[in-house]
Structure formats: C-alpha cells, structure tokens
Design a protein around this motif. Structure first.
Motif, PDB file in Angstrom:
ATOM      1  N   MET A   1       0.848  -1.195   0.000  1.00  0.00           N
ATOM      2  CA  MET A   1       0.000   0.000   0.000  1.00  0.00           C
ATOM      3  C   MET A   1       0.885   1.247   0.000  1.00  0.00           C
ATOM      4  SD  MET A   1      -3.186   1.124   0.126  1.00  0.00           S
ATOM      5  CE  MET A   1      -4.122  -0.265   0.747  1.00  0.00           C
ATOM      6  N   VAL A   2       0.654   2.145  -0.965  1.00  0.00           N
ATOM      7  CA  VAL A   2       1.408   3.389  -1.044  1.00  0.00           C
ATOM      8  C   VAL A   2       0.910   4.324   0.053  1.00  0.00           C
ATOM      9  CG1 VAL A   2       1.950   5.377  -2.486  1.00  0.00           C
ATOM     10  CG2 VAL A   2       1.710   3.118  -3.526  1.00  0.00           C
ATOM     11  N   GLU A   3       1.853   4.950   0.811  1.00  0.00           N
ATOM     12  CA  GLU A   3       1.461   5.873   1.873  1.00  0.00           C
ATOM     13  C   GLU A   3       0.703   7.057   1.291  1.00  0.00           C
ATOM     14  OE1 GLU A   3       3.435   8.539   5.474  1.00  0.00           O
ATOM     15  OE2 GLU A   3       4.695   7.220   4.234  1.00  0.00           O
ATOM     16  N   ARG A   4      -0.431   7.357   1.906  1.00  0.00           N
ATOM     17  CA  ARG A   4      -1.311   8.378   1.355  1.00  0.00           C
ATOM     18  C   ARG A   4      -0.898   9.774   1.785  1.00  0.00           C
ATOM     19  NH1 ARG A   4      -6.511   9.946   0.146  1.00  0.00           N
ATOM     20  NH2 ARG A   4      -7.115   9.056  -1.847  1.00  0.00           N
ATOM     21  N   GLU A   5      -0.970  10.719   0.857  1.00  0.00           N
ATOM     22  CA  GLU A   5      -0.616  12.096   1.145  1.00  0.00           C
ATOM     23  C   GLU A   5      -1.780  12.822   1.814  1.00  0.00           C
ATOM     24  OE1 GLU A   5       1.932  13.961  -2.158  1.00  0.00           O
ATOM     25  OE2 GLU A   5       0.751  12.448  -3.213  1.00  0.00           O
ATOM     26  N   THR A   6      -1.486  13.976   2.412  1.00  0.00           N
ATOM     27  CA  THR A   6      -2.509  14.818   3.028  1.00  0.00           C
ATOM     28  C   THR A   6      -2.211  16.270   2.692  1.00  0.00           C
ATOM     29  OG1 THR A   6      -1.241  15.012   5.083  1.00  0.00           O
ATOM     30  CG2 THR A   6      -2.869  13.233   4.963  1.00  0.00           C
ATOM     31  N   TRP A   7      -3.228  17.124   2.904  1.00  0.00           N
ATOM     32  CA  TRP A   7      -3.015  18.558   2.737  1.00  0.00           C
ATOM     33  C   TRP A   7      -2.138  19.073   3.859  1.00  0.00           C
ATOM     34  CZ3 TRP A   7      -4.482  19.948  -1.858  1.00  0.00           C
ATOM     35  CH2 TRP A   7      -5.604  19.351  -2.461  1.00  0.00           C
ATOM     36  N   ALA A   8      -1.277  20.021   3.552  1.00  0.00           N
ATOM     37  CA  ALA A   8      -0.420  20.613   4.584  1.00  0.00           C
ATOM     38  C   ALA A   8      -1.204  21.591   5.449  1.00  0.00           C
ATOM     39  CB  ALA A   8       0.771  21.316   3.939  1.00  0.00           C
ATOM     40  N   THR A   9      -2.160  22.312   4.842  1.00  0.00           N
ATOM     41  CA  THR A   9      -2.906  23.344   5.565  1.00  0.00           C
ATOM     42  C   THR A   9      -4.368  23.336   5.150  1.00  0.00           C
ATOM     43  OG1 THR A   9      -2.488  25.029   3.870  1.00  0.00           O
ATOM     44  CG2 THR A   9      -0.861  24.826   5.654  1.00  0.00           C
ATOM     45  N   ARG A  10      -5.209  23.898   6.008  1.00  0.00           N
ATOM     46  CA  ARG A  10      -6.622  24.070   5.667  1.00  0.00           C
ATOM     47  C   ARG A  10      -6.763  24.988   4.462  1.00  0.00           C
ATOM     48  NH1 ARG A  10     -10.974  27.967   8.589  1.00  0.00           N
ATOM     49  NH2 ARG A  10     -12.850  27.208   7.528  1.00  0.00           N
ATOM     50  N   THR A  11      -5.963  26.059   4.434  1.00  0.00           N
ATOM     51  CA  THR A  11      -6.004  27.002   3.316  1.00  0.00           C
ATOM     52  C   THR A  11      -5.702  26.300   2.004  1.00  0.00           C
ATOM     53  OG1 THR A  11      -5.315  28.822   4.750  1.00  0.00           O
ATOM     54  CG2 THR A  11      -5.014  29.128   2.377  1.00  0.00           C
ATOM     55  N   GLY A  12      -4.735  25.377   2.040  1.00  0.00           N
ATOM     56  CA  GLY A  12      -4.394  24.635   0.827  1.00  0.00           C
ATOM     57  C   GLY A  12      -5.566  23.839   0.301  1.00  0.00           C
ATOM     58  N   PHE A  13      -6.288  23.167   1.205  1.00  0.00           N
ATOM     59  CA  PHE A  13      -7.459  22.393   0.792  1.00  0.00           C
ATOM     60  C   PHE A  13      -8.540  23.293   0.196  1.00  0.00           C
ATOM     61  CE2 PHE A  13     -11.776  21.255   2.359  1.00  0.00           C
ATOM     62  CZ  PHE A  13     -12.068  20.296   1.396  1.00  0.00           C
ATOM     63  N   ILE A  14      -8.847  24.392   0.894  1.00  0.00           N
ATOM     64  CA  ILE A  14      -9.908  25.289   0.420  1.00  0.00           C
ATOM     65  C   ILE A  14      -9.548  25.885  -0.936  1.00  0.00           C
ATOM     66  CG2 ILE A  14     -11.059  27.496   0.857  1.00  0.00           C
ATOM     67  CD1 ILE A  14     -11.040  26.775   3.825  1.00  0.00           C
ATOM     68  N   LEU A  15      -8.307  26.332  -1.086  1.00  0.00           N
ATOM     69  CA  LEU A  15      -7.901  26.921  -2.363  1.00  0.00           C
ATOM     70  C   LEU A  15      -7.880  25.871  -3.470  1.00  0.00           C
ATOM     71  CD1 LEU A  15      -5.049  29.389  -1.334  1.00  0.00           C
ATOM     72  CD2 LEU A  15      -7.406  29.918  -1.974  1.00  0.00           C
ATOM     73  N   ALA A  16      -7.510  24.639  -3.138  1.00  0.00           N
ATOM     74  CA  ALA A  16      -7.523  23.572  -4.144  1.00  0.00           C
ATOM     75  C   ALA A  16      -8.952  23.303  -4.614  1.00  0.00           C
ATOM     76  CB  ALA A  16      -6.895  22.306  -3.582  1.00  0.00           C
ATOM     77  N   ALA A  17      -9.882  23.246  -3.654  1.00  0.00           N
ATOM     78  CA  ALA A  17     -11.283  23.001  -4.017  1.00  0.00           C
ATOM     79  C   ALA A  17     -11.850  24.174  -4.801  1.00  0.00           C
ATOM     80  CB  ALA A  17     -12.107  22.755  -2.756  1.00  0.00           C
ATOM     81  N   VAL A  18     -11.518  25.400  -4.379  1.00  0.00           N
ATOM     82  CA  VAL A  18     -11.966  26.581  -5.122  1.00  0.00           C
ATOM     83  C   VAL A  18     -11.332  26.592  -6.511  1.00  0.00           C
ATOM     84  CG1 VAL A  18     -11.872  29.108  -5.230  1.00  0.00           C
ATOM     85  CG2 VAL A  18     -12.402  27.965  -3.072  1.00  0.00           C
ATOM     86  N   GLY A  19     -10.044  26.254  -6.573  1.00  0.00           N
ATOM     87  CA  GLY A  19      -9.357  26.215  -7.866  1.00  0.00           C
ATOM     88  C   GLY A  19      -9.980  25.211  -8.806  1.00  0.00           C
TER      89      GLY A  19
END
Length: 453
Positions: A1-19
């Motif tokens: 199983m490949v180790e799963r990545e995560t968002w570094a910050t809440r802002t990163g997640f929100i901007l990614a979703a907005v983007g």
C-alpha cells in the motif's frame, strides 16, 4: 500500500477546491449559458440550484471522501453494498471524459491569449474561431496544456497541487476583480447590467424545461460535482475539519467569481457592439468567449491587451481545475493498484491526451458535442443522483457521523441536510437527468449520424 498524502494546511485544501471549481466552468461555460438561456433568468435558477442542490451534494462527496480516505472507486468499494459498489466508476469515467475535451478548450485559450498579445483579434470573430479549432495546432496546444497538468499533479499533493493553487487562485481572484472594475467604466455597462441582473420571471416560466437542466449542469460542472474531485480532495483531509464550514467558503468563493465573470463579460460585449440579439446568434455554445468576446475586444481601445489579460485569466483557471480532475483518476491507480505517483500521472495523462485528440483535430466540433453531452449532461448528474440516494437513504448514519466531526453540535442542521438530500435534491436530479437524457440523445444521435454519413 502506497502511503497516502494529506493537505499541509486548511487554506491549501480550500484553495484547491476553489481552484477546481473556478475553472472553465466559470469562465468558459457560465457566460455562454447565461447568454443562451435568457440572461438574468438563467442566473436566478443557477443560484437557486447552487444553494438547494449543489451545496447538499458537495457535503455528500466530502463525507464519503473523508470517511474512506480513498478515490471514488475505492470509496464506494469500501462503503457500498452490491451494485452500489460500482458507483465510483461513474465519477472516474466522467472526469476522464471531461478532461479529454477540457484540455482541448484550454488549448484554444492559449491560442487566444497569443492573439491578444499580438493584437490579432478579428472583427469577424466567427471566421477567426473557425480558423483556430481543428487540425494540428489545436492538437499541439492540447498537448502543451496536458503536459503542464501532468507536471503539477506528478509533484504530489503538497509540492504540486497545493503549492500551485496557492499561487493561481489568488491570481484568478485579483485579475477577475480588476477586469470587473475596468468593465464597469465601459459605455455599455449599464445596458449590460440590466440584461444580466434584471430577471424576467416570465422567461423562466416559459422556458423552464431548457433553463433547469442547463443551470443544473452548470452548477455541477462549476462545483466539480459528479466527477469525483471533491471525494478525492476530501480524502486527503484530517478529521478535525468542519466540512460544512469549509464547503460554504468554497461554494461562496466559486459563486462570487462566476458572478463577477458575468460583470466582466457582458459590459465588454455590449460596449464592443455585441448586443442581446447577437449573443446567442453568433456566439452561443463552445465558441462564446472565442467568438463574441474576441469580436468585442477587436472593437475596444486597447482590446488586444485587455483580451490577453482575460484569456490569461481563463488559462490559469483552466489549469487549476484540470489538475483536480486528473488527480481523481491518478488517485485510483495509486490507491487501488499501488502505482507510484509519477508513473500513474504519466500513464493517465497520456491516455487522456489521446482521448482528446479527436476533439482537437475535429474541424466541426462534432466530437466536442458528443463528449460534453455524455459527460456533463449524463454522467455528472447520474453520479450525483446515485450517490445522493445511497448516502441519503442507505448510509445516512455515515453521512451524519462524518459531517458531525469538527462540529460542536450538528443537531437539527444535520437532519435538515439529510431530508433535503432525500427528497428535493433527488427529485430535482431525477427531473434534470430525464430532461438531459432526452437532449443528449437528440444531440449525440444527430452528431453520430453526420459522422457516419
């Protein structure tokens, strides 16, 4: 199983979703949908569907993604029973098909950015657009755009997608606001605002069978629903995040940008000599911003510079959205088959590029019509409908449990969400899917008959 990545910050997640949401759906599709379906009449229905359908379905995708920590296929395998386990494939297929033609349209945007920089917008927008699409050049710009998408996704969640959106999304917002301020100074702004902001309820009542499915399709496309993006992005989240709060921010920013794009596009059209009667006649559908807007730019002072800025904004928005769609399919190979990110991105990106070649090379936009009708009219709504039924009626405990994480007291809000999901959302989606299926069958049959003939 490949180790799963995560968002570094809440802002990163929100901007990614907005983007993801603020892509060609807002800047390419939204203006021509408004122009084609009655101006402010379409805007009213679209905003209502964003609030009443888009947001509840966004919460469904968020809860499923975070609960499972998987891509759409893996997520439904984990929580699904019987045939419900296969729902995830609808999302992955939708994303694959959409990106294959989305990249082609983004390639046209790159060409039009170059036209603006060279001051080459033509007074006859239709003739210029006709000479732009089809042939080898669009295949090359399609390849350039997909290479950029592959490069970003190949770098991973934190070093690729999150870093890119932290640069791109603020740039999109700043450029859009700047263009809107400039557009407000144009001589045709008053007439444009009246067309865009003054709804005629009679138009809605008389044409609801056309406006409703178009507005629903736009709401889903612009929020990246039904293609697995929000499931995948939420799967990289921690459990301390308030999904509803983040979702409201994402929906609010996306809708505000889409609305602002209208404040840019229509004053430019009216000031450039493209009036209401001409909007649908010369520039409806895929060619709207390439025909109507470029023709308006040709008639405005400093139109080349203004057009270059506008199309550069579109290109950035397209890239921010395209990386999210590619991530859906790439995450499938990583999660389900243990493929490393680099090879997975190269394999899927190349496959999507090849699938888009017929659209890029086609001089009659026939394949674009087929792809768009299949993905946007059928697959997006079908995936959202099936997942809403499953979470709303079969796995409501999962949805409420996941939505309650990071919230002090979910209470009545959670119950309201479930019942809105169970009845009005599903009814609207069934009606929209039925109307869409009829329209898609008519369009695709006509195109395929022409290709065969």
């Amino acid at each position: 199983m490949v180790e799963r990545e995560t968002w570094a910050t809440r802002t990163g997640f929100i901007l990614a979703a907005v983007g993801s949401a603020v892509g060609l759906g807002n800047v390419w599709r939204f203006p021509y949908q408004v122009g084609e379906f009655g101006g402010a009449a379409f805007l009213v229905v679209y905003l209502a569907l964003i609030a009443l359908v888009g947001f509840p379905v966004l919460m469904v995708e968020f809860t499923v993604g975070r609960y499972t920590d998987r891509n759409p296929v893996g997520a439904l395998k984990q929580i699904g029973r019987g045939p419900w386990k296969r729902i995830g494939w609808v999302f992955v297929l939708a994303g694959f098909v959409i990106l294959s033609y989305y990249s082609v349209v983004a390639g046209w945007v790159l060409q039009y950015t170059a036209y603006g920089l060279q001051g080459n917008f033509a007074a006859d927008g239709a003739a210029q657009f006709g000479a732009t699409y089809g042939g080898i050049t669009p295949v090359l710009t399609h390849a350039i755009f997909m290479a950029a998408v592959i490069a970003v996704v190949g770098l991973g969640i934190r070093q690729g997608i999150e870093l890119a959106v932290k640069l791109m999304v603020p740039a999109i917002i700043a450029l859009t606001i700047g263009l809107a301020v400039y557009a407000a100074t144009l001589p045709g702004a008053g007439e444009a605002y009246a067309y865009y902001l003054s709804p005629n309820l009679g138009t809605i009542a008389a044409n609801w069978t056309e406006i409703l499915p178009a507005a629903a399709g736009q709401a889903f496309f612009t929020l990246s629903l039904g293609m697995g993006v929000m499931i995948t992005y939420a799967s990289y989240l921690g459990e301390d995040r308030n999904l509803a709060k983040d979702g409201l921010i994402i929906v609010g920013l996306d809708t505000a940008i889409a609305f602002t794009i209208g404040l840019v596009a229509f004053p430019i059209l009216f000031s450039g000599g493209v009036g209401v009667s001409e909007i649908t006649e010369i520039g409806a559908g895929a060619g709207f911003i390439f025909i109507s807007l470029s023709q308006a730019f040709a008639n405005l002072p400093l139109g080349g510079v203004l057009g270059a800025i506008f199309f550069a904004t579109v290109a950035i928005a397209a890239l921010s959205s395209a990386i999210s769609i590619l991530e859906v399919v790439v995450s499938y190979l990583i999660d389900e088959h243990g493929v490393d990110r680099g090879p997975a991105t190269a394999i899927i990106g190349t496959a999507i590029f090849l699938a888009g070649v017929p659209v890029a090379y086609d001089g009659g936009l026939s394949w674009l019509t087929v792809y768009d009708q299949l993905a946007n009219y059928i697959l997006l709504v079908l995936g959202a409908l099936l997942l809403s039924i499953y979470v709303g009626w079969i796995k409501s405990d999962l949805g409420l449990e996941e939505l309650g994480k990071g919230v002090k007291n979910l209470g009545a809000w959670g119950i309201t969400w479930i019942w809105v999901l169970r009845i009005p959302v599903i009814i609207v989606l069934v009606v929209v899917l039925t109307l869409n299926a009829i329209e898609a069958y008519t369009q695709i049959s006509g195109v395929l008959s022409g290709l065969v003939g």
